[in-house]
Design an enzyme around this catalytic site. Structure first.
Site, mmCIF file in Angstrom:
data_model
loop_
_atom_site.group_PDB
_atom_site.id
_atom_site.type_symbol
_atom_site.label_atom_id
_atom_site.label_comp_id
_atom_site.label_asym_id
_atom_site.label_seq_id
_atom_site.Cartn_x
_atom_site.Cartn_y
_atom_site.Cartn_z
ATOM 1 N N PHE A 290 0.814 -1.210 0.000
ATOM 2 C CA PHE A 290 0.000 0.000 0.000
ATOM 3 C C PHE A 290 0.851 1.264 0.000
ATOM 4 O O PHE A 290 0.460 2.291 -0.543
ATOM 5 C CB PHE A 290 -0.963 -0.024 1.189
ATOM 6 C CG PHE A 290 -1.893 -1.199 1.153
ATOM 7 C CD1 PHE A 290 -2.902 -1.269 0.210
ATOM 8 C CD2 PHE A 290 -1.738 -2.254 2.032
ATOM 9 C CE1 PHE A 290 -3.755 -2.362 0.148
ATOM 10 C CE2 PHE A 290 -2.577 -3.354 1.990
ATOM 11 C CZ PHE A 290 -3.587 -3.412 1.038
ATOM 12 N N HIS A 316 -3.195 -0.606 -8.103
ATOM 13 C CA HIS A 316 -3.158 0.782 -7.643
ATOM 14 C C HIS A 316 -1.862 1.456 -8.084
ATOM 15 O O HIS A 316 -1.865 2.607 -8.550
ATOM 16 C CB HIS A 316 -3.268 0.836 -6.110
ATOM 17 C CG HIS A 316 -4.665 0.929 -5.609
ATOM 18 N ND1 HIS A 316 -5.432 -0.172 -5.369
ATOM 19 C CD2 HIS A 316 -5.437 2.000 -5.308
ATOM 20 C CE1 HIS A 316 -6.628 0.209 -4.934
ATOM 21 N NE2 HIS A 316 -6.655 1.513 -4.887
#
Length: 350
Positions: A290, A316
């Site tokens: 992340f 992402h």
């Protein structure tokens, strides 16, 4: 005006946040269409709308399409980002919806205000610990300390805890302006020094954080990892619970979180967080998944190149590379086999 497809790649709110930050920084007008088109509820939610309004405030942007559920947005900055004292409240945009994550607003305006000429103070109100977004504990323990290595100086204080869906949290952020970022190399994390954490509840019995903390420490001990997790019972506008762990390595920190919910035993919340931590620890990458996509924005604004190795090159991350590339500010290369990310800011391009 730069046209950007908001449905590209993973098609989430990150495209919006990255686009707003870079538009504010560069002064480039943008038109963002098909915003979150693939989501169950497409368009701007309350937290996304607050991001738009916050970014517009600091660069006095002319905005069209800034309303809930809008899938088309035009954003035209009229001045460089201005330092100041700002307050942004997700509740102002929610209209009966849930309280969105203040951390996403923080990440939208942080870099524009960091390059402003003076210091800024920002008060953010809403959800501080919300699913599907980085909790403020992660920002405080992992994200901001790493950005300090790049040269970005901040102070963050959690004033009130805010959980989904009620919100009610408050964060105070001080940003030192006139920031000159430098590139970094994150290829090795070094030895694990310690694991520290917080098992917290608001408006719930004190035995719950104690059970979460004890379970965390037992699982860590079984894995031969030294750790201390502090139980905390705090005040809040509504019940909430969570475990927030930080792995401190020689060269970098990694953060992991698990939120409680009605019917989920305290021990299960603890186990969720510890399993994330141990899964990362068993790998050798310094940057967890992340954090991998969150590092791109500060690195493209640095004065020198950066490179880092990430636990997993996520959708992402790929989407953020695509979004950033449309502004022509940097060359970003991904080595999928070795999970390496190379960032060469525009003024270093040959």
């Amino acid at each position: 005006m730069l046209d950007i497809d908001g449905s590209w790649g993973e098609g989430g709110g990150q495209i919006l946040r990255t686009t707003l930050s870079l538009s504010a920084i560069t002064g480039q007008p943008i038109r963002l269409y098909q915003i979150r088109a693939g989501r169950q509820k497409p368009g701007l939610s309350a937290q996304h709308l607050t991001c738009v309004r916050a970014a517009a405030t600091i660069c006095n942007a002319e905005v069209r399409g800034d309303k809930l559920r809008s899938t088309l947005l035009e954003f035209i900055p009229t001045r460089p980002p201005q330092a100041g004292h700002y307050t942004f409240d997700v509740m102002d945009a929610q209209e009966g919806g849930s309280a969105g994550a203040v951390t996403l607003i923080l990440q939208t305006i942080l870099l524009p205000l960091a390059i402003a000429s003076e210091e800024s103070t920002v008060i953010l109100k809403g959800g501080t610990h919300v699913a599907w977004s980085p909790p403020i504990s992660y920002i405080e323990q992992v994200y901001l300390p790493l950005l300090s290595k790049l040269g970005l100086q901040t102070e963050l204080h959690l004033q009130a805890w805010g959980w989904y869906p009620q919100g009610g949290g408050e964060v105070h952020l001080h940003i030192k302006g006139n920031c000159q970022l430098q590139g970094v190399e994150l290829l090795e994390r070094g030895a694990l020094k310690q694991v520290k954490g917080l098992a917290v509840v608001t408006e719930l019995p004190s035995h719950i954080p104690q059970r979460m903390a004890m379970r965390c420490e037992k699982l860590l001990q079984q894995a031969h990892v030294k750790g201390y997790v502090q139980p905390l019972r705090a005040k809040g506008v509504a019940p909430g619970a969570g475990v927030f762990l930080t792995s401190e390595y020689e060269h970098i920190c990694a953060g992991f979180a698990a939120l409680g919910r009605r019917g989920l035993p305290a021990e299960s919340v603890a186990q969720n967080a510890v399993e994330q931590l141990l899964s990362f620890h068993q790998q050798d990458a310094p940057v967890e998944e992340f954090l991998g996509d969150q590092l791109l924005l500060p690195m493209i604004l640095a004065q020198s190149p950066s490179q880092y190795r990430v636990a997993h090159i996520s959708e992402h991350l790929k989407t953020n590379v695509q979004t950033i590339s449309q502004f022509g500010l940097a060359q970003i290369d991904l080595n999928l086999e070795d999970r390496l990310v190379f960032v060469k800011p525009g003024h270093n391009l040959t």
